[in-house]
Design a protein around this motif. Structure first.
Motif, PDB file in Angstrom:
ATOM      1  N   GLY A 217       0.793  -1.220   0.000  1.00 45.96           N
ATOM      2  CA  GLY A 217       0.000   0.000   0.000  1.00 45.96           C
ATOM      3  C   GLY A 217       0.825   1.269   0.000  1.00 45.96           C
ATOM      4  N   ALA A 218       2.154   1.134  -0.068  1.00 44.72           N
ATOM      5  CA  ALA A 218       3.002   2.331  -0.063  1.00 44.72           C
ATOM      6  C   ALA A 218       2.810   3.118  -1.355  1.00 44.72           C
ATOM      7  CB  ALA A 218       4.460   1.921   0.098  1.00 44.72           C
ATOM      8  N   GLY A 219       2.832   4.427  -1.249  1.00 52.12           N
ATOM      9  CA  GLY A 219       2.673   5.273  -2.423  1.00 52.12           C
ATOM     10  C   GLY A 219       1.215   5.500  -2.765  1.00 52.12           C
ATOM     11  N   PRO A 220       0.952   6.301  -3.791  1.00 55.56           N
ATOM     12  CA  PRO A 220      -0.431   6.624  -4.158  1.00 55.56           C
ATOM     13  C   PRO A 220      -1.172   5.404  -4.681  1.00 55.56           C
ATOM     14  CG  PRO A 220       1.102   7.456  -5.812  1.00 55.56           C
ATOM     15  CD  PRO A 220       1.941   6.971  -4.670  1.00 55.56           C
ATOM     16  N   ARG A 221      -2.471   5.397  -4.495  1.00 53.60           N
ATOM     17  CA  ARG A 221      -3.293   4.295  -4.976  1.00 53.60           C
ATOM     18  C   ARG A 221      -3.480   4.400  -6.490  1.00 53.60           C
ATOM     19  NH1 ARG A 221      -6.896   0.890  -2.472  1.00 53.60           N
ATOM     20  NH2 ARG A 221      -6.720   2.045  -0.512  1.00 53.60           N
ATOM     21  N   GLY A 222      -3.434   3.239  -7.168  1.00 49.18           N
ATOM     22  CA  GLY A 222      -3.728   3.218  -8.593  1.00 49.18           C
ATOM     23  C   GLY A 222      -2.488   3.096  -9.456  1.00 49.18           C
ATOM     24  N   TRP A 223      -2.730   2.898 -10.754  1.00 46.52           N
ATOM     25  CA  TRP A 223      -1.674   2.753 -11.753  1.00 46.52           C
ATOM     26  C   TRP A 223      -1.961   3.723 -12.893  1.00 46.52           C
ATOM     27  CZ3 TRP A 223       1.847  -0.003  -9.481  1.00 46.52           C
ATOM     28  CH2 TRP A 223       1.459  -0.941  -8.523  1.00 46.52           C
ATOM     29  N   ALA A 224      -1.005   3.876 -13.779  1.00 41.11           N
ATOM     30  CA  ALA A 224      -1.135   4.837 -14.873  1.00 41.11           C
ATOM     31  C   ALA A 224      -1.555   6.193 -14.312  1.00 41.11           C
ATOM     32  CB  ALA A 224      -2.135   4.342 -15.920  1.00 41.11           C
ATOM     33  N   LEU A 225      -0.753   6.654 -13.352  1.00 41.04           N
ATOM     34  CA  LEU A 225      -1.070   7.896 -12.645  1.00 41.04           C
ATOM     35  C   LEU A 225      -0.987   9.092 -13.590  1.00 41.04           C
ATOM     36  CD1 LEU A 225       0.985   7.110  -9.425  1.00 41.04           C
ATOM     37  CD2 LEU A 225      -1.482   6.887  -9.736  1.00 41.04           C
ATOM     38  N   PRO A 226      -1.722  10.137 -13.319  1.00 44.32           N
ATOM     39  CA  PRO A 226      -1.739  11.296 -14.216  1.00 44.32           C
ATOM     40  C   PRO A 226      -0.400  12.009 -14.261  1.00 44.32           C
ATOM     41  CG  PRO A 226      -2.988  11.744 -12.207  1.00 44.32           C
ATOM     42  CD  PRO A 226      -2.670  10.292 -12.199  1.00 44.32           C
ATOM     43  N   ALA A 227      -0.231  12.802 -15.309  1.00 43.86           N
ATOM     44  CA  ALA A 227       1.051  13.446 -15.577  1.00 43.86           C
ATOM     45  C   ALA A 227       1.525  14.310 -14.421  1.00 43.86           C
ATOM     46  CB  ALA A 227       0.946  14.275 -16.853  1.00 43.86           C
ATOM     47  N   GLU A 228       0.589  14.983 -13.746  1.00 44.88           N
ATOM     48  CA  GLU A 228       1.006  15.880 -12.675  1.00 44.88           C
ATOM     49  C   GLU A 228       1.644  15.138 -11.507  1.00 44.88           C
ATOM     50  OE1 GLU A 228      -3.588  15.542 -12.586  1.00 44.88           O
ATOM     51  OE2 GLU A 228      -1.987  15.854 -14.073  1.00 44.88           O
ATOM     52  N   THR A 229       1.355  13.845 -11.386  1.00 44.21           N
ATOM     53  CA  THR A 229       1.985  13.051 -10.337  1.00 44.21           C
ATOM     54  C   THR A 229       3.495  12.992 -10.533  1.00 44.21           C
ATOM     55  OG1 THR A 229      -0.012  11.672 -10.303  1.00 44.21           O
ATOM     56  CG2 THR A 229       1.911  10.817  -9.132  1.00 44.21           C
ATOM     57  N   TYR A 230       3.921  13.064 -11.781  1.00 43.37           N
ATOM     58  CA  TYR A 230       5.349  13.001 -12.118  1.00 43.37           C
ATOM     59  C   TYR A 230       5.924  14.377 -12.417  1.00 43.37           C
ATOM     60  CZ  TYR A 230       4.275   8.082 -12.500  1.00 43.37           C
ATOM     61  OH  TYR A 230       3.862   6.801 -12.222  1.00 43.37           O
ATOM     62  N   GLY A 231       5.204  15.408 -12.055  1.00 39.67           N
ATOM     63  CA  GLY A 231       5.706  16.752 -12.278  1.00 39.67           C
ATOM     64  C   GLY A 231       5.358  17.318 -13.629  1.00 39.67           C
ATOM     65  N   GLY A 232       4.484  16.630 -14.383  1.00 39.84           N
ATOM     66  CA  GLY A 232       4.081  17.112 -15.703  1.00 39.84           C
ATOM     67  C   GLY A 232       5.157  16.872 -16.743  1.00 39.84           C
TER      68      GLY A 232
END
Length: 403
Positions: A217-232
């Motif tokens: 459960g570490a880190g945000p939930r889900g996969w294929a996270l949106p671009a802003e999660t990686y700083g855009g």
């Protein structure tokens, strides 16, 4: 069939009363050489030197009398109990446990191990065990001849790890040695041994965790996270939908080695690593390598970045299980297919480019699928179109390899 089979774990400590009683009544004793030399083994008992567990189990099953099997550590943890309890032998097994060799190794190192992965390395599983060491910060490796500390160190080439090597635990010759992984091949190590492999950030949880190994459960939930999660600033080949389908087609898992060629922002590489796979992210742009490494640190995952241009840079990389080709087109796909990974995914901007990649994969013996993916992002305030992306997704699977 043997009247009774007692499996006794041995960790170097004096045998318990239950173990001594079982040994005293034994008419057959099986174990390693140092077990059969124990003074408690009856002189009149038949002795079997353990090699093939299946062969020993058949001999025990055919024995008329009381059998004892001696094994190092906890015989129920990657031990002989599983083989002896196989239905084909029909044996009723009692177990006298001992401290497992993994627990003993971490005790010698003075480290907790509820957050560790535990793997068994022999010639058939060595590469997968090494991939777990690449992907996780704390791993205990139960080694075997030909798949020991030296081989682990050689296959971890390019990845820095610290080895705590525990030789012949529980015996008078017990020795604990700490070396870096690149120095492990410079020594000869005695069997049996356990190797604790440490590297990268080892998380410390207040009060301990709730599950062994890495917290899923570490880190945000889900996969294929949106671009802003990686700083855009994700590239056109890194859209959420495309990443999601690529992950689904490849199915990266613990023990796999994933190549991400043209890693860009590192979004795919990080998400493959979050699945527990080992990842090598390749990009010709040093800034992209830096972004990928930064994303890995932010999400607390282990991966290796390699700066260089495909396909030439791929020649010296270890064998992959699955590969994402994010850049380089048919030339790179062809070079990857020469290495025979189980699965390959790539994408193309035009149908002609997709046909070229698909034809090359087919010529290499892969079963090929292609889908046209289109995603349209809507502004829900006015339900108007914000952004549209279109790509051809190609996936290849070797029919003669495990899925």
């Amino acid at each position: 069939m043997a009247d009774r089979v007692t499996v006794i774990g041995w960790d170097g400590s004096p045998l318990t009363a239950a173990a001594r009683s079982a040994l005293g009544a034994a008419t057959l004793v099986a174990g390693a050489a140092h077990h059969l030399d124990l003074p408690e083994v009856p002189q009149t008992a038949e002795r079997i030197r353990l090699g093939s567990l299946a062969l020993a189990a058949r001999r025990i099953a055919g024995h008329r009398g009381t059998a004892v099997v001696l094994a190092d550590g906890d015989p129920g943890f990657f031990g002989v109990v599983r083989t002896l309890r196989a239905p084909e032998f029909g044996l009723e097994v009692e177990v006298v446990p001992a401290v497992s060799s993994v627990a003993a190794a971490f005790a010698r190192a003075g480290m907790p191990w509820d957050d560790a992965q535990v793997v068994v390395a022999h010639r058939r599983t060595l590469r997968r065990a090494v991939n777990v060491c690449r992907a996780h910060a704390k791993v205990a490796v139960l080694t075997s001849p030909g798949a020991g500390p030296a081989e682990l160190g050689l296959l971890l080439d390019g990845v820095h790890r610290t080895f705590v090597i525990c030789e012949e635990l529980g015996t008078e010759r017990e020795q604990v040695t700490v070396v870096t992984s690149d120095k492990a091949a410079d020594h000869t190590w005695r069997d049996p041994n356990v190797v604790i492999v440490i590297g990268g950030p080892v998380s410390v949880t207040d009060g301990g965790g709730w599950i062994t190994g890495r917290d899923p459960g570490a880190g945000p939930r889900g996969w294929a996270l949106p671009a802003e999660t990686y700083g855009g600033g994700l590239g056109e080949g890194e859209t959420d939908l495309l990443r999601a389908v690529q992950l689904a087609r490849l199915g990266p898992r613990v023990g796999d080695l994933v190549w991400d060629i043209g890693s860009g922002s590192g979004a795919f590489a990080v998400e493959a690593a979050r699945c527990g796979a080992a990842v090598i992210a390749v990009d010709r742009d040093p800034d992209a390598c830096g972004r990928t490494a930064a994303a890995a640190r932010r999400f607390g995952v282990q991966l290796q970045t390699v700066h260089g241009t495909a396909p030439h840079i791929l020649e010296n990389l270890p064998e992959p299980d699955v590969v994402r080709v994010g850049g380089g087109g048919a030339t790179v796909v062809s070079a990857v297919a020469d290495r025979r990974p189980q699965r390959i995914v790539a994408h193309a901007a035009t149908r002609d480019a997709a046909e070229l990649v698909g034809r090359d994969l087919s010529e290499h013996g892969y079963d090929v699928e292609c889908a046209l993916l289109q995603s349209v992002e809507l502004d829900t305030r006015g339900w108007t179109e914000k952004e549209r992306s279109v790509a051809f997704l190609l996936s290849g699977r070797l029919p003669d390899r495990s899925p």
